[in-house]
Design a protein around this motif. Structure first.
Motif, PDB file in Angstrom:
ATOM      1  N   GLN A 209       0.789  -1.065  -0.109  1.00 52.82           N
ATOM      2  CA  GLN A 209       0.081   0.084  -0.149  1.00 52.82           C
ATOM      3  C   GLN A 209       0.762   1.292  -0.029  1.00 52.82           C
ATOM      4  OE1 GLN A 209      -3.654  -0.516   2.808  1.00 52.82           O
ATOM      5  NE2 GLN A 209      -1.998  -2.011   3.844  1.00 52.82           N
ATOM      6  N   TRP A 214      -4.889   2.587  -0.871  1.00 49.26           N
ATOM      7  CA  TRP A 214      -5.033   1.774   0.221  1.00 49.26           C
ATOM      8  C   TRP A 214      -5.997   0.651  -0.105  1.00 49.26           C
ATOM      9  CZ3 TRP A 214      -6.227   6.151   4.344  1.00 49.26           C
ATOM     10  CH2 TRP A 214      -4.990   6.830   4.395  1.00 49.26           C
ATOM     11  N   GLY A 216      -8.316  -0.504   1.842  1.00 49.35           N
ATOM     12  CA  GLY A 216      -9.677  -0.351   1.962  1.00 49.35           C
ATOM     13  C   GLY A 216     -10.363   0.173   1.186  1.00 49.35           C
ATOM     14  N   PHE A 223     -13.266  -4.192   4.671  1.00 50.20           N
ATOM     15  CA  PHE A 223     -13.074  -3.173   5.753  1.00 50.20           C
ATOM     16  C   PHE A 223     -14.099  -2.958   6.664  1.00 50.20           C
ATOM     17  CE2 PHE A 223     -12.506   1.710   6.430  1.00 50.20           C
ATOM     18  CZ  PHE A 223     -11.683   1.298   7.564  1.00 50.20           C
ATOM     19  N   ALA A 280      -5.708  -0.842  10.716  1.00 49.36           N
ATOM     20  CA  ALA A 280      -5.143   0.194  10.203  1.00 49.36           C
ATOM     21  C   ALA A 280      -3.882  -0.193   9.184  1.00 49.36           C
ATOM     22  CB  ALA A 280      -4.539   1.166  11.012  1.00 49.36           C
ATOM     23  N   LEU A 284      -5.733   0.514   5.908  1.00 49.12           N
ATOM     24  CA  LEU A 284      -5.549   2.068   5.600  1.00 49.12           C
ATOM     25  C   LEU A 284      -4.229   2.554   5.665  1.00 49.12           C
ATOM     26  CD1 LEU A 284      -7.985   3.149   8.736  1.00 49.12           C
ATOM     27  CD2 LEU A 284      -8.550   3.016   6.329  1.00 49.12           C
ATOM     28  N   PHE A 289       0.687   7.828   4.192  1.00 42.44           N
ATOM     29  CA  PHE A 289      -0.169   8.732   3.943  1.00 42.44           C
ATOM     30  C   PHE A 289       0.026   9.699   2.847  1.00 42.44           C
ATOM     31  CE2 PHE A 289      -2.955  12.396   4.621  1.00 42.44           C
ATOM     32  CZ  PHE A 289      -4.131  11.779   5.280  1.00 42.44           C
ATOM     33  N   LYS A 313      -4.598   6.899  12.685  1.00 44.28           N
ATOM     34  CA  LYS A 313      -5.460   5.889  12.306  1.00 44.28           C
ATOM     35  C   LYS A 313      -6.084   5.067  13.261  1.00 44.28           C
ATOM     36  CE  LYS A 313      -3.317   6.038   7.872  1.00 44.28           C
ATOM     37  NZ  LYS A 313      -2.431   5.133   7.022  1.00 44.28           N
TER      38      LYS A 313
END
Length: 363
Positions: A209, A214, A216, A223, A280, A284, A289, A313
């Motif tokens: 990821q 991501w 999710g 998720f 997470a 995620l 990020f 997160k």
């Protein structure tokens, strides 16, 4: 004769000097070996006892507990507890009398709170907390983490069962019944990212990821199922059926007090952190990020920012848990099991089928 004596003395002195150097060399080598072996022992102990193990989990668990209680209070238009309240509650429990029922199994009654907490502490070692690489990683560690995170449930069941209290026995039976309701959807939900990436290694899933998207967003059904199943795993409202204060007092923990009850409380706090961190990382992006240039940073700064990102997160997932606790009411046992298997298990299974078809079609 004097010359021979002179050379003989010099040779003897050289031999003595070489012997001393050899002994010093062996001594230095042994000291280096001892230092290396000490580091090999001290480093894993530091990971387990200090960070990211026992001490860190307790501190973060108490903080997450305070955030949870504060959010629920705000949702219900209350003030909520002060910042140090969870720590004060823990200290109060540790200072109270520790009672073991007369007919209870002393060994099991004492051991199960420690078993549950140990399972959670061990699980956090395999979850990446500041980068895409965990402290310890091996193929299939996702299965091990799921097993370790299920130990608290078995600990609660065994603690209630061996308490020989009618209310505790009912609560223990409910705990084991609910296990089949939420554990299957939770396993199927975590299976989605593993199938999508093609690996059962948590670090590999996290690194996948780091490119930007991501999982999710790739597997939104998995998720959402994982989030809802996590509520059941933590036995929170509306799935707090085993405890059910208005029905069976405190369920499996009705006979627990003092230090042992404190251990159970710590187990629940730390399990919330560890399971939220797992979700997470799987869905995620972990420490990733968008817009943060980790490659251009110093390693220590990248690790610090990555840790702050994944902590944020985790707190976001705690926010979801608090919202569900404030908005929903308790279900009955058969309602919970039927609802989880029908509305969580089947969509999670269909999501896995869709992922498999997508991989086959993409290939």
């Amino acid at each position: 004769d004097s010359t021979g004596s002179k050379y003989g003395s010099t040779g003897a002195l050289a031999c003595v000097t070489m012997g001393r150097l050899d002994r010093r060399g062996r001594l230095s080598y042994r000291q280096a070996e001892m230092s290396e072996s000490s580091m090999q022992i001290a480093q894993p102990l530091f990971y387990i006892v200090v960070f990211p193990g026992f001490a860190f989990l307790i501190a973060f668990g108490l903080f997450a507990s305070w955030v949870d209680r504060k959010l629920v209070a705000k949702f219900q238009n209350r003030v909520g507890p002060p910042f140090m309240q969870p720590l004060a509650d823990l200290i109060k429990l540790l200072a109270k009398e520790d009672i073991i029922p007369e007919k209870a199994s002393r060994a099991m009654f004492t051991a199960v709170p420690l078993i549950g907490l140990a399972g959670v502490v061990c699980s956090i070692i395999y979850i990446p907390l500041w980068s895409a690489e965990a402290i310890r990683s091996f193929p299939g560690d996702l299965i091990v983490v799921l097993y370790l995170l299920s130990l608290p449930t078995f600990a609660v069941f065994l603690g209630g069962w061996y308490s020989t209290n009618p209310f505790a026995t009912i609560g223990a039976t409910r705990t084991l019944t609910l296990l089949f309701g939420y554990e299957v959807p939770f396993l199927l939900a975590t299976l989605g990212p593993a199938v999508l990436v093609g690996s059962w290694n948590i670090s590999t899933i996290a690194a996948y990821q780091s490119g930007g998207l991501w999982l999710g967003l790739w597997a939104p059904v998995s998720f959402l199922v994982a989030l809802v199943a996590l509520i059941g795993k933590l036995e929170r409202i509306p799935f707090d059926i085993p405890e059910a204060n208005t029905e069976i007092v405190a369920g499996p923990m009705v006979e627990y007090s003092g230090r042992r009850l404190a251990m159970f409380k710590l187990t629940f706090f730390t399990e919330m952190v560890a399971a939220s961190a797992l979700i997470a990382v799987l869905f995620l992006g972990g420490s990733h990020f968008w817009g943060i240039p980790y490659a251009a940073m110093a390693p220590w700064l990248a690790h610090l920012i990555g840790f702050l990102v994944i902590s944020a997160k985790v707190l976001a997932i705690v926010f979801f848990l608090s919202l569900a606790k404030a908005a929903l009411c308790r279900l009955r046992v058969e309602q919970m099991v039927q609802w989880c298997l029908s509305y969580l298990g089947i969509p999670a299974l269909l999501q896995i089928v869709a992922i498999v078809l997508f991989r086959q079609w993409g290939a």
